[in-house]
Design a protein around this motif. Structure first.
Motif, PDB file in Angstrom:
ATOM      1  N   VAL A 143       0.864  -1.181   0.000  1.00 36.77           N
ATOM      2  CA  VAL A 143       0.000   0.000   0.000  1.00 36.77           C
ATOM      3  C   VAL A 143       0.900   1.231   0.000  1.00 36.77           C
ATOM      4  CG1 VAL A 143      -1.791   1.285   1.202  1.00 36.77           C
ATOM      5  CG2 VAL A 143      -1.809  -1.229   1.265  1.00 36.77           C
ATOM      6  N   LEU A 144       0.767   2.064  -1.029  1.00 36.88           N
ATOM      7  CA  LEU A 144       1.606   3.253  -1.129  1.00 36.88           C
ATOM      8  C   LEU A 144       1.297   4.209   0.025  1.00 36.88           C
ATOM      9  CD1 LEU A 144       3.703   4.839  -2.756  1.00 36.88           C
ATOM     10  CD2 LEU A 144       1.816   5.855  -4.045  1.00 36.88           C
ATOM     11  N   GLU A 145       2.324   4.532   0.807  1.00 38.18           N
ATOM     12  CA  GLU A 145       2.156   5.413   1.958  1.00 38.18           C
ATOM     13  C   GLU A 145       2.648   6.829   1.665  1.00 38.18           C
ATOM     14  OE1 GLU A 145       3.332   5.484   6.698  1.00 38.18           O
ATOM     15  OE2 GLU A 145       4.648   4.489   5.282  1.00 38.18           O
ATOM     16  N   LYS A 146       3.764   6.937   0.950  1.00 38.05           N
ATOM     17  CA  LYS A 146       4.351   8.255   0.730  1.00 38.05           C
ATOM     18  C   LYS A 146       5.114   8.269  -0.582  1.00 38.05           C
ATOM     19  CE  LYS A 146       5.633  12.451   2.040  1.00 38.05           C
ATOM     20  NZ  LYS A 146       4.683  13.561   2.234  1.00 38.05           N
ATOM     21  N   GLN A 147       5.034   9.385  -1.291  1.00 38.46           N
ATOM     22  CA  GLN A 147       5.833   9.592  -2.491  1.00 38.46           C
ATOM     23  C   GLN A 147       6.528  10.929  -2.381  1.00 38.46           C
ATOM     24  OE1 GLN A 147       4.030   8.680  -6.262  1.00 38.46           O
ATOM     25  NE2 GLN A 147       5.373  10.069  -7.397  1.00 38.46           N
ATOM     26  N   MET A 148       7.838  10.928  -2.606  1.00 43.61           N
ATOM     27  CA  MET A 148       8.640  12.135  -2.507  1.00 43.61           C
ATOM     28  C   MET A 148       9.431  12.314  -3.797  1.00 43.61           C
ATOM     29  SD  MET A 148      10.117  11.788   1.391  1.00 43.61           S
ATOM     30  CE  MET A 148      10.749  10.121   1.137  1.00 43.61           C
ATOM     31  N   SER A 149       9.703  13.565  -4.137  1.00 41.30           N
ATOM     32  CA  SER A 149      10.509  13.884  -5.317  1.00 41.30           C
ATOM     33  C   SER A 149      11.585  14.880  -4.923  1.00 41.30           C
ATOM     34  CB  SER A 149       9.631  14.439  -6.436  1.00 41.30           C
ATOM     35  OG  SER A 149       8.669  13.493  -6.840  1.00 41.30           O
ATOM     36  N   ASP A 180       7.355  10.364   9.842  1.00 40.25           N
ATOM     37  CA  ASP A 180       6.333  11.122   9.126  1.00 40.25           C
ATOM     38  C   ASP A 180       6.869  11.732   7.837  1.00 40.25           C
ATOM     39  OD1 ASP A 180       4.465  10.607  11.144  1.00 40.25           O
ATOM     40  OD2 ASP A 180       5.226  12.285  12.336  1.00 40.25           O
ATOM     41  N   TYR A 181       8.120  11.370   7.512  1.00 35.77           N
ATOM     42  CA  TYR A 181       8.789  11.839   6.293  1.00 35.77           C
ATOM     43  C   TYR A 181       8.989  13.353   6.294  1.00 35.77           C
ATOM     44  CZ  TYR A 181       7.345   7.144   5.276  1.00 35.77           C
ATOM     45  OH  TYR A 181       7.129   5.787   5.376  1.00 35.77           O
ATOM     46  N   THR A 182       9.222  13.869   7.498  1.00 35.31           N
ATOM     47  CA  THR A 182       9.627  15.263   7.647  1.00 35.31           C
ATOM     48  C   THR A 182      11.155  15.330   7.603  1.00 35.31           C
ATOM     49  OG1 THR A 182       7.703  15.762   9.029  1.00 35.31           O
ATOM     50  CG2 THR A 182       9.558  17.293   9.135  1.00 35.31           C
ATOM     51  N   LEU A 183      11.691  16.200   6.777  1.00 33.23           N
ATOM     52  CA  LEU A 183      13.141  16.328   6.664  1.00 33.23           C
ATOM     53  C   LEU A 183      13.708  16.908   7.958  1.00 33.23           C
ATOM     54  CD1 LEU A 183      15.708  16.141   4.945  1.00 33.23           C
ATOM     55  CD2 LEU A 183      15.215  18.433   4.088  1.00 33.23           C
ATOM     56  N   LEU A 184      14.615  16.150   8.576  1.00 27.55           N
ATOM     57  CA  LEU A 184      15.201  16.574   9.849  1.00 27.55           C
ATOM     58  C   LEU A 184      16.559  17.238   9.669  1.00 27.55           C
ATOM     59  CD1 LEU A 184      14.405  13.398  11.993  1.00 27.55           C
ATOM     60  CD2 LEU A 184      13.102  15.534  11.887  1.00 27.55           C
ATOM     61  N   HIS A 185      17.376  16.677   8.755  1.00 25.88           N
ATOM     62  CA  HIS A 185      18.738  17.201   8.650  1.00 25.88           C
ATOM     63  C   HIS A 185      19.346  16.791   7.311  1.00 25.88           C
ATOM     64  CE1 HIS A 185      23.099  17.627   9.990  1.00 25.88           C
ATOM     65  NE2 HIS A 185      22.562  18.798  10.284  1.00 25.88           N
ATOM     66  N   VAL A 384      10.943   8.863  -4.863  1.00 26.38           N
ATOM     67  CA  VAL A 384      11.074   7.854  -3.815  1.00 26.38           C
ATOM     68  C   VAL A 384       9.674   7.518  -3.318  1.00 26.38           C
ATOM     69  CG1 VAL A 384      12.052   7.284  -1.571  1.00 26.38           C
ATOM     70  CG2 VAL A 384      13.320   8.775  -3.135  1.00 26.38           C
ATOM     71  N   LYS A 385       9.325   6.226  -3.399  1.00 29.06           N
ATOM     72  CA  LYS A 385       8.031   5.769  -2.905  1.00 29.06           C
ATOM     73  C   LYS A 385       8.253   4.856  -1.705  1.00 29.06           C
ATOM     74  CE  LYS A 385       5.684   5.973  -7.383  1.00 29.06           C
ATOM     75  NZ  LYS A 385       4.970   5.191  -8.450  1.00 29.06           N
ATOM     76  N   VAL A 386       7.398   5.015  -0.703  1.00 27.70           N
ATOM     77  CA  VAL A 386       7.437   4.147   0.470  1.00 27.70           C
ATOM     78  C   VAL A 386       6.113   3.417   0.578  1.00 27.70           C
ATOM     79  CG1 VAL A 386       7.758   4.001   2.971  1.00 27.70           C
ATOM     80  CG2 VAL A 386       9.030   5.730   1.646  1.00 27.70           C
ATOM     81  N   TYR A 387       6.195   2.092   0.685  1.00 24.99           N
ATOM     82  CA  TYR A 387       4.999   1.249   0.762  1.00 24.99           C
ATOM     83  C   TYR A 387       4.886   0.610   2.128  1.00 24.99           C
ATOM     84  CZ  TYR A 387       4.943   1.456  -4.374  1.00 24.99           C
ATOM     85  OH  TYR A 387       4.917   1.866  -5.685  1.00 24.99           O
ATOM     86  N   ASN A 388       3.668   0.496   2.646  1.00 22.00           N
ATOM     87  CA  ASN A 388       3.396  -0.373   3.781  1.00 22.00           C
ATOM     88  C   ASN A 388       3.257  -1.802   3.265  1.00 22.00           C
ATOM     89  OD1 ASN A 388       3.346   1.399   6.024  1.00 22.00           O
ATOM     90  ND2 ASN A 388       1.359   2.169   5.356  1.00 22.00           N
TER      91      ASN A 388
END
Length: 391
Positions: A143-149, A180-185, A384-388
């Motif tokens: 299940v697609l959870e997040k997609q980033m570019s 949560d796919y928040t950029l930290l550093h 970049v895709k992240v799946y559950n």
């Protein structure tokens, strides 16, 4: 009738387990035959010197394979609905199996069909020679959870056991994201970085290919900090790790180093390594050879299987989950193949129909509950895709 059918179901499932063991042994013997045949063509002098011995070995191995194949055929006749590879066992009698039996469980899949999960274990099985657990069902739902570019494009990634995701872009910058796919550093490296892997929950290893060096990066207080360099005696590109050892791939060599950079051993593989993954749970190596096939080998380099498929073109990244299932992405065929422990296709879990475009890298988190996929479109822009992952 219910009791008789229940016992019959258990017997059939035990035969199926036995049949899978026979398949694995037959595959091992067939690979030995292939190796023997290849050795015949490599060196004419050696062939002539060892011809009698080689002929006798081939004869013995082929006889064993024939015997094992006939035994499995007998098992397969008893189980007409047992499919090898995409393994499912569906018999009408299982509908009457009591739920109290710990070995039998009927589960409805998403399409409404039923399948049986049968577990063998020492506490529930009287047979003393069955000391392992077997599961006659491979089900994987993504299940697609997040997609980033990210910009610039990303070409390598790794999960930390905390759930944090680390990306490596084309500018040799490491990007740290939380759950949560928040950029930290972000951390920019001085030299051209090629690949990244997690040595532990707080330590990364990044290969600096031509510089013959591995950079160690600390993950601390949601930041990335350089923590020294390991100088190696060879160029290093692809990287993985096992037992506090750094494993690199360069050319056709798989090299093992300790954290001080001392070479522990080197294994020569059958071709140019394009990507590399070491399974810590099953202690297997999975390699992309020349972008043509997936090679699974033990930690000594002995081949377990070679996977090549017409519908898997220009192989990119390879990985494996905690069930010994391997995954390989085809950047030209636009798909991801799921490969069984016997080296056969289980299913194509992602394809162009799922919106896939030129996948180049794939990997799991430590629990195999999340999977990342890096893909590149025709404009060379990468996502970049992240799946559950649900089993």
């Amino acid at each position: 009738k219910e009791e008789a059918l229940r016992l019959e179901a258990i017997k059939l499932a035990e035969k199926a387990c036995h049949g899978h063991d026979k398949i694995a042994k037959a595959q091992e013997l067939k690979m030995k035959i292939t190796d023997l045949e290849e050795s015949i063509t490599t060196d004419g002098v050696s062939f002539l010197q060892n011809m009698a011995e080689l002929k006798e070995r081939v004869r013995i191995e082929k006889k064993l394979v024939s015997s094992l194949d006939s035994e499995y055929t007998d098992t397969r006749i008893c189980l007409p609905t047992l499919k090898h590879g995409d393994t499912e066992l569906f018999l009408m009698s299982f509908r009457l199996a009591p739920a109290s039996d710990p070995r039998l469980r009927i589960r409805k899949s998403s399409d409404g069909s039923e399948d049986l999960t049968f577990r063998l274990s020492t506490q529930h099985l009287e047979s003393s020679n069955c000391k392992h657990s077997a599961k006659l069902s491979f089900h994987t739902n993504l299940v697609l959870e997040k997609q980033m570019s990210p910009s610039p494009a990303v070409h390598a990634a790794s999960f930390l056991s905390s759930g944090y995701l680390v990306l490596l872009d084309l500018n040799s910058t490491l990007l740290l994201f939380n759950e949560d796919y928040t950029l930290l550093h972000e951390l920019r490296l001085e030299d051209k970085a090629f690949d990244v892997t997690a040595l532990s929950d707080h330590m990364l290893a990044v290969t600096i290919g031509a510089a013959k060096r591995v950079e160690l990066i600390d993950v601390k207080d949601e930041t990335l900090q350089s923590n020294g360099k390991i100088e190696l005696d060879t160029e290093c590109f692809h990287v993985s790790c096992i037992d506090d050892k750094i494993v690199t791939g360069n050319g056709s060599l798989v090299s093992f180093f300790n954290v001080k950079g001392a070479r522990l051993k080197t294994i020569i593989m059958s071709g140019m390594i394009q990507s590399l993954y070491i399974s810590k749970s099953h202690r297997k190596m999975y390699l992309n050879i020349r972008s043509e096939y997936v090679l699974c080998a033990d930690m000594r380099g002995n081949r377990e299987y070679k996977y090549k498929h017409d519908d898997l073109q220009e192989i990119g990244g390879v990985t494996a989950d905690n069930r010994s299932l391997a995954y390989a992405c085809g950047s030209k065929s636009n798909n991801v193949h799921q490969i069984g422990p016997d080296g056969r296709l289980v299913r194509i879990i992602l394809s162009k129909e799922n919106g896939l475009t030129k996948p180049i890298s794939v990997g799991f988190d430590s629990t195999c509950s999340k999977m990342f996929l890096i893909e590149k479109d025709d404009t060379l822009k990468e996502a970049v895709k992240v799946y559950n992952v649900n089993y």
